[in-house]
Design a protein around this motif. Structure first.
Motif, PDB file in Angstrom:
ATOM      1  N   ALA A  76       0.836  -1.200   0.000  1.00 59.68           N
ATOM      2  CA  ALA A  76       0.000   0.000   0.000  1.00 59.68           C
ATOM      3  C   ALA A  76       0.872   1.252   0.000  1.00 59.68           C
ATOM      4  O   ALA A  76       1.699   1.426   0.892  1.00 59.68           O
ATOM      5  N   PRO A  77       0.692   2.149  -0.959  1.00 61.18           N
ATOM      6  CA  PRO A  77       1.489   3.376  -0.986  1.00 61.18           C
ATOM      7  C   PRO A  77       1.138   4.340   0.144  1.00 61.18           C
ATOM      8  O   PRO A  77       1.948   5.185   0.508  1.00 61.18           O
ATOM      9  N   LEU A  78      -0.079   4.232   0.676  1.00 63.29           N
ATOM     10  CA  LEU A  78      -0.549   5.148   1.718  1.00 63.29           C
ATOM     11  C   LEU A  78      -0.869   4.363   2.981  1.00 63.29           C
ATOM     12  O   LEU A  78      -1.791   3.542   3.003  1.00 63.29           O
ATOM     13  N   ASP A 145      -2.294   7.539  -6.567  1.00 64.24           N
ATOM     14  CA  ASP A 145      -1.580   8.722  -7.052  1.00 64.24           C
ATOM     15  C   ASP A 145      -0.227   8.875  -6.353  1.00 64.24           C
ATOM     16  O   ASP A 145       0.792   9.155  -6.986  1.00 64.24           O
ATOM     17  N   ILE A 146      -0.210   8.672  -5.049  1.00 60.74           N
ATOM     18  CA  ILE A 146       1.043   8.754  -4.298  1.00 60.74           C
ATOM     19  C   ILE A 146       2.011   7.676  -4.763  1.00 60.74           C
ATOM     20  O   ILE A 146       3.209   7.922  -4.920  1.00 60.74           O
ATOM     21  N   GLY A 147       1.490   6.468  -5.003  1.00 59.05           N
ATOM     22  CA  GLY A 147       2.348   5.393  -5.490  1.00 59.05           C
ATOM     23  C   GLY A 147       3.025   5.746  -6.796  1.00 59.05           C
ATOM     24  O   GLY A 147       4.219   5.478  -6.993  1.00 59.05           O
ATOM     25  N   VAL A 198      11.035  12.466   2.400  1.00 59.91           N
ATOM     26  CA  VAL A 198      10.252  13.322   1.510  1.00 59.91           C
ATOM     27  C   VAL A 198       8.761  13.104   1.767  1.00 59.91           C
ATOM     28  O   VAL A 198       8.287  11.968   1.796  1.00 59.91           O
ATOM     29  N   LEU A 199       8.045  14.219   1.962  1.00 56.80           N
ATOM     30  CA  LEU A 199       6.592  14.137   2.102  1.00 56.80           C
ATOM     31  C   LEU A 199       5.987  14.221   0.707  1.00 56.80           C
ATOM     32  O   LEU A 199       6.152  15.214   0.001  1.00 56.80           O
ATOM     33  N   VAL A 200       5.293  13.166   0.308  1.00 54.13           N
ATOM     34  CA  VAL A 200       4.710  13.080  -1.038  1.00 54.13           C
ATOM     35  C   VAL A 200       3.200  13.299  -0.924  1.00 54.13           C
ATOM     36  O   VAL A 200       2.520  12.597  -0.174  1.00 54.13           O
ATOM     37  N   SER A 201       2.691  14.271  -1.688  1.00 53.53           N
ATOM     38  CA  SER A 201       1.268  14.617  -1.620  1.00 53.53           C
ATOM     39  C   SER A 201       0.531  14.124  -2.855  1.00 53.53           C
ATOM     40  O   SER A 201       1.063  14.139  -3.967  1.00 53.53           O
ATOM     41  N   SER A 202      -0.729  13.715  -2.655  1.00 50.00           N
ATOM     42  CA  SER A 202      -1.558  13.291  -3.775  1.00 50.00           C
ATOM     43  C   SER A 202      -2.189  14.507  -4.430  1.00 50.00           C
ATOM     44  O   SER A 202      -1.985  15.650  -4.004  1.00 50.00           O
ATOM     45  N   PHE A 203      -2.967  14.280  -5.479  1.00 51.03           N
ATOM     46  CA  PHE A 203      -3.604  15.373  -6.183  1.00 51.03           C
ATOM     47  C   PHE A 203      -4.508  16.173  -5.244  1.00 51.03           C
ATOM     48  O   PHE A 203      -5.211  15.629  -4.405  1.00 51.03           O
ATOM     49  N   GLU A 204      -4.480  17.485  -5.406  1.00 51.24           N
ATOM     50  CA  GLU A 204      -5.284  18.410  -4.626  1.00 51.24           C
ATOM     51  C   GLU A 204      -5.064  18.269  -3.115  1.00 51.24           C
ATOM     52  O   GLU A 204      -5.914  18.653  -2.318  1.00 51.24           O
ATOM     53  N   GLY A 205      -3.920  17.688  -2.731  1.00 49.63           N
ATOM     54  CA  GLY A 205      -3.596  17.571  -1.311  1.00 49.63           C
ATOM     55  C   GLY A 205      -4.547  16.706  -0.522  1.00 49.63           C
ATOM     56  O   GLY A 205      -4.707  16.884   0.695  1.00 49.63           O
ATOM     57  N   ALA A 206      -5.203  15.745  -1.183  1.00 48.37           N
ATOM     58  CA  ALA A 206      -6.175  14.898  -0.492  1.00 48.37           C
ATOM     59  C   ALA A 206      -5.513  14.045   0.582  1.00 48.37           C
ATOM     60  O   ALA A 206      -6.141  13.698   1.589  1.00 48.37           O
ATOM     61  N   ALA A 207      -4.256  13.682   0.391  1.00 49.26           N
ATOM     62  CA  ALA A 207      -3.529  12.861   1.360  1.00 49.26           C
ATOM     63  C   ALA A 207      -2.042  13.044   1.114  1.00 49.26           C
ATOM     64  O   ALA A 207      -1.620  13.511   0.051  1.00 49.26           O
ATOM     65  N   ASP A 208      -1.246  12.714   2.115  1.00 47.73           N
ATOM     66  CA  ASP A 208       0.203  12.728   1.929  1.00 47.73           C
ATOM     67  C   ASP A 208       0.825  11.601   2.729  1.00 47.73           C
ATOM     68  O   ASP A 208       0.227  11.071   3.665  1.00 47.73           O
ATOM     69  N   GLN A 209       2.025  11.221   2.317  1.00 47.66           N
ATOM     70  CA  GLN A 209       2.735  10.117   2.948  1.00 47.66           C
ATOM     71  C   GLN A 209       4.223  10.424   2.967  1.00 47.66           C
ATOM     72  O   GLN A 209       4.788  10.830   1.947  1.00 47.66           O
ATOM     73  N   CYS A 210       4.839  10.222   4.104  1.00 50.53           N
ATOM     74  CA  CYS A 210       6.285  10.393   4.203  1.00 50.53           C
ATOM     75  C   CYS A 210       6.970   9.149   3.643  1.00 50.53           C
ATOM     76  O   CYS A 210       6.544   8.018   3.909  1.00 50.53           O
ATOM     77  N   TYR A 211       8.017   9.369   2.850  1.00 52.64           N
ATOM     78  CA  TYR A 211       8.807   8.275   2.298  1.00 52.64           C
ATOM     79  C   TYR A 211      10.287   8.479   2.597  1.00 52.64           C
ATOM     80  O   TYR A 211      10.789   9.608   2.564  1.00 52.64           O
ATOM     81  N   ARG A 212      10.946   7.377   2.887  1.00 46.58           N
ATOM     82  CA  ARG A 212      12.389   7.382   3.099  1.00 46.58           C
ATOM     83  C   ARG A 212      13.057   6.840   1.835  1.00 46.58           C
ATOM     84  O   ARG A 212      12.942   5.664   1.500  1.00 46.58           O
ATOM     85  N   PHE A 213      13.736   7.732   1.129  1.00 49.59           N
ATOM     86  CA  PHE A 213      14.461   7.349  -0.081  1.00 49.59           C
ATOM     87  C   PHE A 213      15.929   7.124   0.280  1.00 49.59           C
ATOM     88  O   PHE A 213      16.560   7.986   0.900  1.00 49.59           O
ATOM     89  N   THR A 214      16.451   5.988  -0.103  1.00 43.97           N
ATOM     90  CA  THR A 214      17.858   5.666   0.134  1.00 43.97           C
ATOM     91  C   THR A 214      18.558   5.522  -1.204  1.00 43.97           C
ATOM     92  O   THR A 214      18.115   4.749  -2.070  1.00 43.97           O
ATOM     93  N   ARG A 215      19.648   6.262  -1.368  1.00 43.46           N
ATOM     94  CA  ARG A 215      20.365   6.257  -2.639  1.00 43.46           C
ATOM     95  C   ARG A 215      21.869   6.043  -2.394  1.00 43.46           C
ATOM     96  O   ARG A 215      22.519   6.846  -1.734  1.00 43.46           O
ATOM     97  N   PRO A 216      22.406   4.920  -2.894  1.00 50.60           N
ATOM     98  CA  PRO A 216      23.861   4.732  -2.807  1.00 50.60           C
ATOM     99  C   PRO A 216      24.576   5.851  -3.566  1.00 50.60           C
ATOM    100  O   PRO A 216      24.041   6.396  -4.538  1.00 50.60           O
ATOM    101  N   LEU A 217      25.790   6.163  -3.146  1.00 50.14           N
ATOM    102  CA  LEU A 217      26.510   7.284  -3.746  1.00 50.14           C
ATOM    103  C   LEU A 217      27.143   6.947  -5.087  1.00 50.14           C
ATOM    104  O   LEU A 217      27.733   7.821  -5.714  1.00 50.14           O
TER     105      LEU A 217
END
Length: 232
Positions: A76-78, A145-147, A198-217
């Motif tokens: 589930a993305p949310l 949408d968040i997904g 990163v806080l990712v918001s859906s269309f029209e701000g209906a919902a948002d979800q915090c995501y932890r992005f990990t990126r090797p250097l």
């Protein structure tokens, strides 16, 4: 006259055959659709049970860790967490394909979708319990949408140059027009990896979800990942 009668008979046979095929295909397709929808529900129920067992055996009360447990099983993305109720809620649309029959060319795989809300509650001194409910498609649209936005963000972060992996750099890369669809809260470099919340918001701000992005250097960004977090 005999030719006309023959043509009328042939046309009647063809019309009857076309009517039968339409009736047959409609019934066959309805049956296949119902089976496909039933399969989605069966899989969702299995997911609910598997997630409950995983939460029970996790041996932790850390909300971030438990959020990831829910995400890895439900996809589930949310995912939200109610502190007072000790309840996780995960909204996700599940889809499958079935082959549709038709006389005319163009028939083939058809996608059907059901929207589910998974709820997981942990009362003090009790085991984890789950509840599964099917909802209207509108309920899952913010999650879907968040997904999609998370997938785009992960691709963007994976392709960024290592020197641009700062808070300002990632914010500019994800949201160059300033629409605030993505709100980069923090960026930490530790060892050979960068972690961005990163806080990712859906269309029209209906919902948002915090995501932890990990990126090797590494320059190719191989191995980058995005996991929902309880908060940013």
């Amino acid at each position: 006259m005999s030719i006309l009668i023959a043509l009328i008979i042939v046309c009647g046979i063809v019309a009857s055959w076309l009517w039968y095929r339409a009736w047959h295909d409609d019934n066959a397709n309805s049956g296949r659709k119902e089976k496909a929808l039933a399969l989605i529900l069966q899989q969702a129920r299995a997911t609910a049970d598997e997630t409950t067992r995983a939460l029970e055996t996790s041996g932790t009360t850390d909300v971030d860790v438990l959020t990831e447990v829910v995400w890895r099983r439900t996809e589930a993305p949310l995912i939200t967490y109610d502190t007072s109720r000790r309840e996780f809620t995960a909204a996700v649309a599940k889809s499958t394909l079935y082959d549709e029959e038709a006389i005319l060319p163009g028939a083939g795989p058809v996608k059907v979708t059901r929207c589910f809300v998974f709820s997981y509650i942990h009362r003090t001194g009790q085991a984890w319990t789950s509840q599964l409910s099917e909802r209207h498609d509108d309920v899952c649209r913010p999650s879907t949408d968040i997904g999609g936005k998370v997938s785009l963000a992960l691709t963007q972060i994976s392709n960024m140059y290592a020197e641009d992996l700062s808070r300002a750099g990632i914010q500019k890369g994800l949201d160059p027009t300033g629409r605030r669809v993505y709100d980069v809260k923090s960026v930490v470099t530790k060892g050979q990896a960068v972690t961005a919340f990163v806080l990712v918001s859906s269309f029209e701000g209906a919902a948002d979800q915090c995501y932890r992005f990990t990126r090797p250097l590494g320059d190719d960004g191989k191995g980058s990942a995005a996991v929902p977090a309880s908060s940013c």
